[in-house]
Design an enzyme around this catalytic site. Structure first.
Site, short mmCIF file in Angstrom:
data_model
loop_
_atom_site.label_atom_id
_atom_site.label_comp_id
_atom_site.label_asym_id
_atom_site.label_seq_id
_atom_site.Cartn_x
_atom_site.Cartn_y
_atom_site.Cartn_z
N ARG A 1 0.86 -1.17 0.00
CA ARG A 1 0.00 0.00 0.00
C ARG A 1 0.90 1.23 0.00
NH1 ARG A 1 -3.32 -2.87 -1.51
NH2 ARG A 1 -5.38 -3.33 -0.71
N ASP B 1 4.23 -0.58 -7.07
CA ASP B 1 2.96 -0.94 -7.72
C ASP B 1 1.82 -0.14 -7.10
OD1 ASP B 1 1.40 -2.55 -9.58
OD2 ASP B 1 0.57 -3.52 -7.80
N GLU C 1 -2.62 7.35 -5.05
CA GLU C 1 -3.00 6.67 -6.29
C GLU C 1 -4.47 6.81 -6.64
OE1 GLU C 1 -1.90 2.55 -5.16
OE2 GLU C 1 -4.00 2.03 -5.48
N HIS D 1 -0.87 -0.50 -9.78
CA HIS D 1 -1.63 -1.44 -8.95
C HIS D 1 -2.08 -2.65 -9.77
CE1 HIS D 1 -3.63 -1.38 -4.80
NE2 HIS D 1 -3.60 -2.62 -5.21
#
Ligand code: NAI
Length: 328
Positions: A233, A257, A262, A294
């Protein structure tokens, strides 16, 4: 059950409809669930949400007033749900605790290897007819010490794969596990992990206590040129500090990622738009940074499992059966 699916993409429709058959009435909405869109949940008994939907106290209070009784997360992490507010308002929260730790673990390794061997740069060079090797030197993974923060399902698979490369593994987790111990993983405190690791990869959930786990103090303890990977996260890393670490060279490689902010950027095609997030824009300028949006979870196997478990969770709730996938 009459279920509103938020943040719905084409692949959500495809996999959820296939898993559902005719069991529940599913209605797909593209917007994220948040204070502005919560009214869309009127008339539904359940909402089905993803990583960037916001289930804060205000949203949950409104959901209750609209008659919603179930929040079904189609993801593992539940840092975006105010669980105490859900309890107070009598809303059950279920999730998909495991769908494919392999998907996320393998993507984590992909980031490590791509950064190390500079595949992102090599790919562009070769396409332009530049086959020079200058600037592409990498390192053997064999023998490099990897620090794994969080050895749950994903961290354990990461450790398993890296053991195959011949990497000694250090780990930090308040609940060490037997599989990792069997693999030869050495559990240490965070300070030792920071100081000894050539590569550090984060696989713990985000909680209020561990926000910015990788901050300035942590960075000071790390080896010069360390590789950092975060597929967990975004807010586990203090991104401003990380950017400074990249500028100074303290961080040698960064694979992300996930990103702190985000929510307003990921999962959409923004190629024709102006990027207003200056921190993200700066991150994109570094040659030793790879960011994916993600997508670590995004394998066929994972999507099948997510859809099947989500539909099963909703069915069990509707039938008053025991719920083994409650969040919290
Ligand atoms: P898990 O629940 O199996 O394992 C988490 C582990 O972290 C547990 O062993 C727990 O004891 C440990 N932990 C908790 N707090 C910690 C702390 N402060 N420091 C160190 N360890 C701590 O979870 P799983 O399935 O391995 O997933 C890990 C995380 O990966 C999820 O919470 C989620 O945020 C992220 N994730 C990301 C995906 C992606 O597509 N990028 C997809 C799925 C999960």
């Amino acid at each position: 059950m009459n279920t509103a699916i938020f943040s719905a993409k084409k692949y959500d429709r495809e996999f959820l409809n296939a898993a559902n058959g005719a069991r529940h009435e599913l209605r797909f909405f593209e917007p994220h669930l948040n204070e502005e869109t919560v009214s869309l949940a009127a008339g539904f008994e359940a909402v089905c949400v993803f990583v960037n939907d916001q289930m804060n106290a205000a949203v949950i209070a409104t959901l209750e007033s609209l008659g919603v009784r179930l929040i079904a997360l189609r993801c593992a992490g539940y840092n975006n749900v105010d669980l105490s507010a859900a309890k107070k308002h009598g809303i059950t929260v279920v999730r998909v605790p495991a769908y494919s730790p392999y998907a996320v673990a393998e993507h984590t390794i992909a980031l490590m290897l791509a950064l190390n061997r500079k595949l992102h740069r090599a790919y562009n060079r070769v396409r332009e007819g530049n086959l020079a090797l200058d600037g592409l030197v990498g390192f053997d993974m064999h023998g490099k010490i990897v620090g794994v923060i969080g050895t749950g399902q994903i961290g354990t698979v990461v450790a398993q794969i890296l053991t195959g490369f011949g990497c000694p593994i250090l780990a930090f987790d308040p609940f060490p596990n037997a599989t990792c111990r069997f693999l030869g993983v050495r559990y240490v405190d965070l300070n030792e992990l920071f100081a000894e690791s050539d590569i550090i990869t984060v696989h713990c959930p985000l909680t209020p206590e561990n926000k910015h786990l990788i901050n300035g103090q942590a960075l000071e303890k790390m080896k010069n040129g360390v590789m950092l990977i975060n597929t967990s996260r975004g807010a586990l890393l203090d991104t401003i500090v990380i950017t400074e670490g990249l500028k100074s060279g303290r961080i040698g490689y960064l694979g992300l990622d996930v990103y702190e902010e985000e929510e307003d950027i990921f999962f959409e095609d923004r190629s024709g738009l102006i990027l207003s997030d200056d921190v993200f824009a700066r991150l994109l300028t570094f040659p030793n940074v790879i960011i994916t949006g993600h997508q670590a979870f995004f394998t066929r196997e994972a999507l099948l499992n997510i859809a099947a478990t989500t539909i099963d969770n909703i069915t069990k709730f509707e039938n008053n059966q025991p719920l083994e996938n409650m969040a919290g």
